[in-house]
Scaffold this motif. Structure first.
Motif, PDB file in Angstrom:
ATOM      1  N   TRP A  71       5.823 -10.630   0.303  1.00 57.27           N
ATOM      2  CA  TRP A  71       6.207  -9.196  -0.462  1.00 57.27           C
ATOM      3  C   TRP A  71       6.477  -9.577  -1.922  1.00 57.27           C
ATOM      4  CZ3 TRP A  71       5.717  -4.447   0.907  1.00 57.27           C
ATOM      5  CH2 TRP A  71       5.690  -4.146   2.489  1.00 57.27           C
ATOM      6  N   PRO A  72       6.428  -8.634  -2.817  1.00 56.87           N
ATOM      7  CA  PRO A  72       6.070  -7.196  -2.518  1.00 56.87           C
ATOM      8  C   PRO A  72       4.538  -6.869  -2.592  1.00 56.87           C
ATOM      9  CG  PRO A  72       6.708  -7.532  -4.803  1.00 56.87           C
ATOM     10  CD  PRO A  72       6.793  -8.899  -3.982  1.00 56.87           C
ATOM     11  N   ASP A  73       3.721  -7.814  -2.694  1.00 57.81           N
ATOM     12  CA  ASP A  73       2.313  -7.595  -2.615  1.00 57.81           C
ATOM     13  C   ASP A  73       1.844  -6.971  -1.566  1.00 57.81           C
ATOM     14  OD1 ASP A  73       2.692  -9.064  -5.049  1.00 57.81           O
ATOM     15  OD2 ASP A  73       1.859 -10.679  -4.345  1.00 57.81           O
ATOM     16  N   GLY A  74       2.398  -6.973  -0.288  1.00 55.87           N
ATOM     17  CA  GLY A  74       1.753  -6.489   0.847  1.00 55.87           C
ATOM     18  C   GLY A  74       0.577  -7.200   1.184  1.00 55.87           C
ATOM     19  N   PHE A 109       2.914  -2.369  -1.468  1.00 55.90           N
ATOM     20  CA  PHE A 109       4.322  -1.478  -1.699  1.00 55.90           C
ATOM     21  C   PHE A 109       4.053  -0.307  -2.084  1.00 55.90           C
ATOM     22  CE2 PHE A 109       8.556  -0.744  -3.918  1.00 55.90           C
ATOM     23  CZ  PHE A 109       9.244  -0.962  -3.136  1.00 55.90           C
ATOM     24  N   GLU A 110       2.970  -0.021  -3.086  1.00 54.68           N
ATOM     25  CA  GLU A 110       2.829   1.416  -3.640  1.00 54.68           C
ATOM     26  C   GLU A 110       2.413   2.221  -2.620  1.00 54.68           C
ATOM     27  OE1 GLU A 110       1.444  -1.450  -4.348  1.00 54.68           O
ATOM     28  OE2 GLU A 110       2.290  -1.770  -6.386  1.00 54.68           O
ATOM     29  N   ASN A 113       5.366   3.081   0.134  1.00 58.96           N
ATOM     30  CA  ASN A 113       6.232   4.047  -0.671  1.00 58.96           C
ATOM     31  C   ASN A 113       5.772   5.252  -1.285  1.00 58.96           C
ATOM     32  OD1 ASN A 113       8.365   5.091  -2.584  1.00 58.96           O
ATOM     33  ND2 ASN A 113       9.318   3.024  -2.004  1.00 58.96           N
ATOM     34  N   ARG A 121       8.226  -2.048 -10.484  1.00 59.67           N
ATOM     35  CA  ARG A 121       8.925  -2.726  -9.735  1.00 59.67           C
ATOM     36  C   ARG A 121      10.094  -3.485 -10.477  1.00 59.67           C
ATOM     37  NH1 ARG A 121       4.916  -6.834  -7.778  1.00 59.67           N
ATOM     38  NH2 ARG A 121       3.918  -4.863  -6.831  1.00 59.67           N
TER      39      ARG A 121
END
Ligand code: FES
Length: 129
Positions: A71-74, A109-110, A113, A121
């Motif tokens: 995270w936050p790259d997923g 993350f995008e 969300n 970010r």
């Protein structure tokens, strides 16, 4: 509050040990801890922010483990091993180039969300810029 660049979640020694052998998992977790320290990624003076690491009990993949979620790259890595940890840290965390051939899936993350993007970010985690 310290700025955080990444949070690494590793399913390595799950209670039910569904995704990998617990010995391999423990070795991978120990390698992750050592390499994060060796590369000085927990240094509060690191301009990008510190790297957090947590051992997760299960990341709901339950196969091809150990599983590492960045995270936050997923970015979800499968079949992580002590040998692979160093390259992931150097190429992805430091070099910002994920190791494509080891990626199991992406949940940016995008996408989760729906509104937030990588560009904003820094506003979420302003750090000490
Ligand atoms: S036991 Fe590792 S992801 Fe579920």
């Amino acid at each position: 509050m310290q700025r955080v660049s990444h949070h690494l979640l590793l399913c390595a020694t799950a209670t039910k040990a569904k995704c990998c052998d617990s010995v391999l998992g423990a070795q991978t977790w120990n390698a992750l801890k050592s390499i994060v320290r060796e590369l000085d990624l927990e240094n509060a003076a690191r301009p990008e922010g510190i790297v957090l690491r947590s051992k997760a009990d299960c990341l709901r993949v339950c196969e091809r483990g150990p599983i590492l979620l960045v995270w936050p790259d997923g970015i979800w890595y499968s079949d992580v091993s002590p040998d692979r940890v160093k390259r992931i840290m150097e190429q992805h965390i430091i070099g910002q180039q994920p190791v494509e051939e080891w990626i199991l899936k992406r949940t940016p993350f995008e996408a989760i969300n729906g509104v937030l993007s990588a560009e904003i970010r820094p506003q979420i985690n302003p750090g000490k810029d």
